[in-house]
Design a protein around this motif. Sequence first.
Motif, short mmCIF file in Angstrom:
data_model
loop_
_atom_site.label_atom_id
_atom_site.label_comp_id
_atom_site.label_asym_id
_atom_site.label_seq_id
_atom_site.Cartn_x
_atom_site.Cartn_y
_atom_site.Cartn_z
N ASP A 74 0.63 -1.34 -0.43
CA ASP A 74 0.25 0.14 -0.19
C ASP A 74 1.09 1.74 -0.26
N ASP A 75 0.62 2.30 -0.48
CA ASP A 75 1.44 2.96 -0.80
C ASP A 75 1.47 4.26 0.30
N ASN A 76 0.26 4.49 1.33
CA ASN A 76 -0.12 5.33 2.44
C ASN A 76 0.40 4.43 3.89
N ALA A 77 1.53 5.24 4.21
CA ALA A 77 2.18 4.68 5.44
C ALA A 77 1.16 4.59 6.49
N MET A 78 0.29 5.58 6.52
CA MET A 78 -0.84 4.92 7.81
C MET A 78 -1.60 3.90 7.63
N MET A 79 -2.16 3.87 5.69
CA MET A 79 -3.18 2.17 6.03
C MET A 79 -2.30 1.33 6.26
N ARG A 80 -0.42 1.10 5.92
CA ARG A 80 -0.22 -0.03 5.84
C ARG A 80 -0.04 -0.40 7.59
N SER A 81 0.48 0.60 8.44
CA SER A 81 0.26 0.62 9.49
C SER A 81 -1.09 -0.05 10.21
N MET A 82 -1.83 0.39 9.91
CA MET A 82 -2.82 -0.53 10.33
C MET A 82 -3.51 -2.02 9.89
N MET A 83 -3.15 -1.71 9.22
CA MET A 83 -3.03 -2.67 8.32
C MET A 83 -1.72 -4.13 8.84
N ARG A 84 -1.03 -3.75 9.19
CA ARG A 84 0.12 -4.66 9.70
C ARG A 84 -0.38 -4.65 11.69
N LEU A 85 -1.11 -3.69 12.12
CA LEU A 85 -1.97 -3.72 13.31
C LEU A 85 -3.25 -5.00 13.55
N GLY A 86 -3.58 -4.83 12.48
CA GLY A 86 -4.54 -6.29 12.32
C GLY A 86 -4.05 -7.69 11.83
N ALA A 87 -2.96 -7.42 11.48
CA ALA A 87 -2.15 -8.90 11.24
C ALA A 87 -1.63 -9.59 12.72
N ASN A 88 -0.83 -8.64 13.12
CA ASN A 88 -0.96 -8.55 14.43
C ASN A 88 -1.55 -9.10 15.33
N GLU A 89 -3.26 -8.64 15.67
CA GLU A 89 -4.24 -9.15 16.13
C GLU A 89 -5.43 -10.55 15.30
N ALA A 90 -4.47 -10.82 14.64
CA ALA A 90 -4.81 -12.12 14.04
C ALA A 90 -3.98 -13.18 13.96
N GLU A 91 -2.49 -12.98 14.46
CA GLU A 91 -1.85 -13.90 14.87
C GLU A 91 -1.59 -13.99 14.35
N LEU A 92 -0.97 -13.12 12.85
CA LEU A 92 -0.07 -13.83 11.54
C LEU A 92 0.93 -12.00 11.51
N ALA A 93 2.19 -12.89 10.93
CA ALA A 93 3.86 -12.37 11.06
C ALA A 93 3.79 -11.85 10.13
N VAL A 94 4.49 -10.61 10.19
CA VAL A 94 4.37 -9.11 9.22
C VAL A 94 5.99 -9.35 8.77
#
Length: 138
Positions: free
Chosen positions: A21-41
């Motif tokens: 994603d080209d938007n750093a804030m969106m990437r940050s939110m996706m990273r948080l969601g991935a962490n909550e889903a117990e996925l390794a980013v």
Amino acid sequence: MHSDTIAPFHKQQSKTVFIIDDNAMMRSMMRLGANEAELAVLGEAGTAQAGLARCMQLMPDIVLLDLGLPDGDGLELLSELKARSPDVFVIVVSGHNDQDVVRAAVSRGALGFIVKPFSIGSITDTLIAARRRLAARQ
């Protein structure tokens, strides 16, 4: 049990995600969601070219893919990702919720479609569902 027998089993169980994603804030939110889903980013990229190169190097289980990238069409990138790595689960994240765009993404192999703006909860729920589908296919 010896720790050597535990590590490979745990490694097989961990699922990975890569964010494009080209938007750093969106990437940050996706990273948080991935962490909550117990996925390794495994990583993230802000362009189609960098995203494709890193995905081919890292071979994630799941890719979160924005369609509006500064250096290329996200739908074309989706097709390229699926051609090179047919087993990867691609979840499109886009501000375009036009039915033609959704249909095009699904026809090119997208597992899901999340419309921006989104909540971290919607990313987490979608990634948990993807993780379960990955586990079921093994």
